[in-house]
Design a protein around this motif. Structure first.
Motif, PDB file in Angstrom:
ATOM      1  N   ALA A  11      -1.925  25.255  -2.967  1.00 47.04           N
ATOM      2  CA  ALA A  11      -0.912  24.467  -2.728  1.00 47.04           C
ATOM      3  C   ALA A  11       0.322  24.259  -3.903  1.00 47.04           C
ATOM      4  O   ALA A  11       0.216  24.314  -4.884  1.00 47.04           O
ATOM      5  CB  ALA A  11      -1.662  22.907  -2.668  1.00 47.04           C
ATOM      6  N   GLY A  34       0.096  26.245   7.184  1.00 50.17           N
ATOM      7  CA  GLY A  34      -0.422  24.950   6.829  1.00 50.17           C
ATOM      8  C   GLY A  34       0.058  23.803   7.665  1.00 50.17           C
ATOM      9  O   GLY A  34      -0.854  22.837   7.933  1.00 50.17           O
ATOM     10  N   TYR A  37      -2.994  23.322  10.238  1.00 48.33           N
ATOM     11  CA  TYR A  37      -4.138  22.685   9.645  1.00 48.33           C
ATOM     12  C   TYR A  37      -3.795  21.128   9.398  1.00 48.33           C
ATOM     13  O   TYR A  37      -4.375  20.207   9.448  1.00 48.33           O
ATOM     14  CB  TYR A  37      -4.660  23.257   8.520  1.00 48.33           C
ATOM     15  CG  TYR A  37      -5.278  24.590   8.807  1.00 48.33           C
ATOM     16  CD1 TYR A  37      -6.529  24.810   9.174  1.00 48.33           C
ATOM     17  CD2 TYR A  37      -4.337  25.718   8.764  1.00 48.33           C
ATOM     18  CE1 TYR A  37      -6.933  26.075   9.375  1.00 48.33           C
ATOM     19  CE2 TYR A  37      -5.007  26.955   8.861  1.00 48.33           C
ATOM     20  CZ  TYR A  37      -6.225  27.088   9.426  1.00 48.33           C
ATOM     21  OH  TYR A  37      -6.799  28.178   9.782  1.00 48.33           O
ATOM     22  N   ARG A  38      -2.415  20.820   8.940  1.00 49.27           N
ATOM     23  CA  ARG A  38      -2.069  19.440   8.979  1.00 49.27           C
ATOM     24  C   ARG A  38      -1.963  18.903  10.154  1.00 49.27           C
ATOM     25  O   ARG A  38      -2.338  17.551  10.250  1.00 49.27           O
ATOM     26  CB  ARG A  38      -0.750  19.450   8.020  1.00 49.27           C
ATOM     27  CG  ARG A  38      -0.546  19.934   6.554  1.00 49.27           C
ATOM     28  CD  ARG A  38       0.717  20.151   6.033  1.00 49.27           C
ATOM     29  NE  ARG A  38       0.809  20.476   4.768  1.00 49.27           N
ATOM     30  CZ  ARG A  38       0.758  19.464   3.903  1.00 49.27           C
ATOM     31  NH1 ARG A  38       1.448  18.506   3.881  1.00 49.27           N
ATOM     32  NH2 ARG A  38       0.861  19.857   2.424  1.00 49.27           N
ATOM     33  N   GLY A  80      -1.945  16.547   3.737  1.00 43.59           N
ATOM     34  CA  GLY A  80      -2.466  17.776   2.962  1.00 43.59           C
ATOM     35  C   GLY A  80      -3.647  17.641   2.701  1.00 43.59           C
ATOM     36  O   GLY A  80      -4.441  18.804   2.862  1.00 43.59           O
ATOM     37  N   ALA A  87      -9.860  22.313   7.317  1.00 47.68           N
ATOM     38  CA  ALA A  87      -9.492  23.862   7.617  1.00 47.68           C
ATOM     39  C   ALA A  87     -10.991  24.320   6.811  1.00 47.68           C
ATOM     40  O   ALA A  87     -10.980  25.707   6.860  1.00 47.68           O
ATOM     41  CB  ALA A  87      -8.637  24.045   6.222  1.00 47.68           C
ATOM     42  N   ARG A  93     -10.775  26.875  12.319  1.00 46.31           N
ATOM     43  CA  ARG A  93      -9.897  28.131  11.868  1.00 46.31           C
ATOM     44  C   ARG A  93     -10.080  29.104  13.150  1.00 46.31           C
ATOM     45  O   ARG A  93      -8.804  29.764  13.320  1.00 46.31           O
ATOM     46  CB  ARG A  93     -10.587  28.965  10.640  1.00 46.31           C
ATOM     47  CG  ARG A  93     -10.832  27.897   9.376  1.00 46.31           C
ATOM     48  CD  ARG A  93     -10.835  28.577   8.241  1.00 46.31           C
ATOM     49  NE  ARG A  93      -9.731  29.465   7.953  1.00 46.31           N
ATOM     50  CZ  ARG A  93      -8.590  28.707   7.023  1.00 46.31           C
ATOM     51  NH1 ARG A  93      -9.068  27.496   6.745  1.00 46.31           N
ATOM     52  NH2 ARG A  93      -7.819  29.610   6.751  1.00 46.31           N
ATOM     53  N   ARG A 115      -3.192  30.662   3.371  1.00 45.51           N
ATOM     54  CA  ARG A 115      -3.975  30.919   2.311  1.00 45.51           C
ATOM     55  C   ARG A 115      -4.937  32.115   2.770  1.00 45.51           C
ATOM     56  O   ARG A 115      -5.544  32.821   1.835  1.00 45.51           O
ATOM     57  CB  ARG A 115      -5.185  29.671   2.737  1.00 45.51           C
ATOM     58  CG  ARG A 115      -4.651  28.230   2.080  1.00 45.51           C
ATOM     59  CD  ARG A 115      -4.150  28.127   0.672  1.00 45.51           C
ATOM     60  NE  ARG A 115      -3.941  26.737   0.334  1.00 45.51           N
ATOM     61  CZ  ARG A 115      -2.824  26.232   0.953  1.00 45.51           C
ATOM     62  NH1 ARG A 115      -2.052  26.826   1.651  1.00 45.51           N
ATOM     63  NH2 ARG A 115      -2.525  24.666   0.373  1.00 45.51           N
ATOM     64  N   ASP A 169     -10.306  24.619  -1.359  1.00 45.15           N
ATOM     65  CA  ASP A 169      -9.613  25.819  -0.483  1.00 45.15           C
ATOM     66  C   ASP A 169     -10.412  26.939  -1.060  1.00 45.15           C
ATOM     67  O   ASP A 169     -10.308  28.234  -0.028  1.00 45.15           O
ATOM     68  CB  ASP A 169      -7.997  25.642  -0.537  1.00 45.15           C
ATOM     69  CG  ASP A 169      -7.549  24.671  -0.028  1.00 45.15           C
ATOM     70  OD1 ASP A 169      -8.085  24.025   0.795  1.00 45.15           O
ATOM     71  OD2 ASP A 169      -6.199  24.505  -0.170  1.00 45.15           O
ATOM     72  N   ARG A 172     -14.446  27.005  -0.392  1.00 47.02           N
ATOM     73  CA  ARG A 172     -15.176  27.024   1.024  1.00 47.02           C
ATOM     74  C   ARG A 172     -15.428  28.585   1.615  1.00 47.02           C
ATOM     75  O   ARG A 172     -15.051  29.636   1.214  1.00 47.02           O
ATOM     76  CB  ARG A 172     -14.403  26.526   2.003  1.00 47.02           C
ATOM     77  CG  ARG A 172     -12.958  27.437   2.413  1.00 47.02           C
ATOM     78  CD  ARG A 172     -12.051  26.903   3.420  1.00 47.02           C
ATOM     79  NE  ARG A 172     -10.952  27.846   3.525  1.00 47.02           N
ATOM     80  CZ  ARG A 172      -9.500  27.665   3.617  1.00 47.02           C
ATOM     81  NH1 ARG A 172      -9.201  26.498   3.568  1.00 47.02           N
ATOM     82  NH2 ARG A 172      -8.774  28.427   3.508  1.00 47.02           N
TER      83      ARG A 172
HETATM   84  O1   DC Z   1       0.020  25.062   2.767  1.00 46.97           O
HETATM   85  P1   DC Z   1      -0.305  23.779   2.818  1.00 46.97           P
HETATM   86  O2   DC Z   1      -0.378  22.689   1.691  1.00 46.97           O
HETATM   87  O3   DC Z   1       0.529  23.083   3.905  1.00 46.97           O
HETATM   88  O4   DC Z   1      -1.823  23.667   3.373  1.00 46.97           O
HETATM   89  C1   DC Z   1      -2.650  22.562   3.937  1.00 46.97           C
HETATM   90  C2   DC Z   1      -4.037  22.680   3.564  1.00 46.97           C
HETATM   91  O5   DC Z   1      -4.466  23.608   4.942  1.00 46.97           O
HETATM   92  C3   DC Z   1      -4.402  23.660   2.653  1.00 46.97           C
HETATM   93  O6   DC Z   1      -5.128  22.874   1.623  1.00 46.97           O
HETATM   94  C4   DC Z   1      -5.569  24.359   3.315  1.00 46.97           C
HETATM   95  C5   DC Z   1      -5.433  24.519   4.593  1.00 46.97           C
HETATM   96  N1   DC Z   1      -4.781  25.872   5.048  1.00 46.97           N
HETATM   97  C6   DC Z   1      -5.717  26.840   5.386  1.00 46.97           C
HETATM   98  O7   DC Z   1      -6.905  26.530   5.099  1.00 46.97           O
HETATM   99  N2   DC Z   1      -5.235  28.035   5.936  1.00 46.97           N
HETATM  100  C7   DC Z   1      -4.217  28.067   5.868  1.00 46.97           C
HETATM  101  N3   DC Z   1      -3.703  29.620   6.301  1.00 46.97           N
HETATM  102  C8   DC Z   1      -3.091  27.336   5.495  1.00 46.97           C
HETATM  103  C9   DC Z   1      -3.451  26.163   5.215  1.00 46.97           C
END
Ligand code: DC
Length: 217
Positions: A11, A34, A37-38, A80, A87, A93, A115, A169, A172
């Motif tokens: 992040a 992201g 997921y948001r 967030g 996530a 996912r 991520r 993150d 997991r």
């Molecule tokens: O990049 P971001 O801060 O907007 O992402 C928010 C949350 O979404 C992050 O804490 C974990 C999840 N995420 C994820 O698991 N896999 C991704 N490819 C993008 C984001």
């Protein structure tokens, strides 16, 4: 083969800004994964659901449409945190995978940040960047952004958020945050935005030449 650039990192590492800059430079579409997921987290909360309910989160992920990604609420601190919580569910996912794969399959290519882009979504990406920065530096950047958006929050609270999110993150089981073996690491702690953009461009140029991709225009 499409020229795919995967930009991963924790992040507020600056990966979104760098990904946007690369997309502009090469004339490629950019996906901020992201946001997906948001949007799921915000949808669960808006419908009065519980972020701890995997089935509710999966249903929200399946129902997601392009209009949901334009909601300004997705940029908030709360979104967030909600995103990071939903996530962790493998079914969420999985539901978001097809959209990301389709995005990556476009000609002449795409830039995707997240991520698990270099590790799980696009393991064959032509170029992989893993962007990091010290938690304190990331917290300062995110704090400025949130305050600029009108949120009332302290630096210490944002640093706490960042540490909790890093842990969730990275810890997991499903597609954790981690650099792909073939990703190039870019630590932007001591760099300005321009310096980081320059460094990213140099790294990606090597991959561009290797793949023989020529941007249009
Ligand atoms: O990049 P971001 O801060 O907007 O992402 C928010 C949350 O979404 C992050 O804490 C974990 C999840 N995420 C994820 O698991 N896999 C991704 N490819 C993008 C984001």
């Amino acid at each position: 083969m499409p020229f795919v650039i995967a930009v991963d990192g924790p992040a507020a590492s600056g990966k979104g800004t760098l990904a946007q800059g690369l997309a502009r430079l090469y004339g490629l579409p950019h996906l901020d994964s992201g946001l997906l997921y948001r949007a799921v987290g915000v949808a669960v909360e808006t419908s009065g659901g519980d972020l701890g309910d995997a089935a509710a989160a999966e249903a929200a992920a399946r129902a997601l449409g392009p209009a949901d990604l334009a909601d300004p609420r997705l940029r908030t601190r709360e979104a967030g945190e909600a995103a990071s919580r939903v996530a962790v569910y493998p079914a969420v996912r999985a539901a978001l995978k097809a959209f990301q794969h389709a995005f990556a399959a476009q000609e002449p290519g795409a830039v995707i940040d997240g991520r698990d882009i270099g590790t799980v979504i696009c393991p064959n990406a032509a170029a992989k960047l893993f962007v990091t920065a010290r938690p304190e530096v990331r917290a300062e950047r995110r704090w400025k952004q949130l305050v600029g958006q009108g949120e009332t929050v302290s630096r210490a609270e944002v640093l706490d958020d960042i540490r909790i999110r890093d842990e969730r993150d990275s810890g997991r089981a499903a597609s954790p945050l981690k650099a792909a073996d073939d990703a190039v690491l870019l630590d932007t702690s001591e760099m300005t935005i321009d310096e980081a953009a320059d460094a990213a461009r140099r790294i990606i140029e090597a991959a561009r030449v290797r793949q023989g991709f020529t941007p249009k225009g």
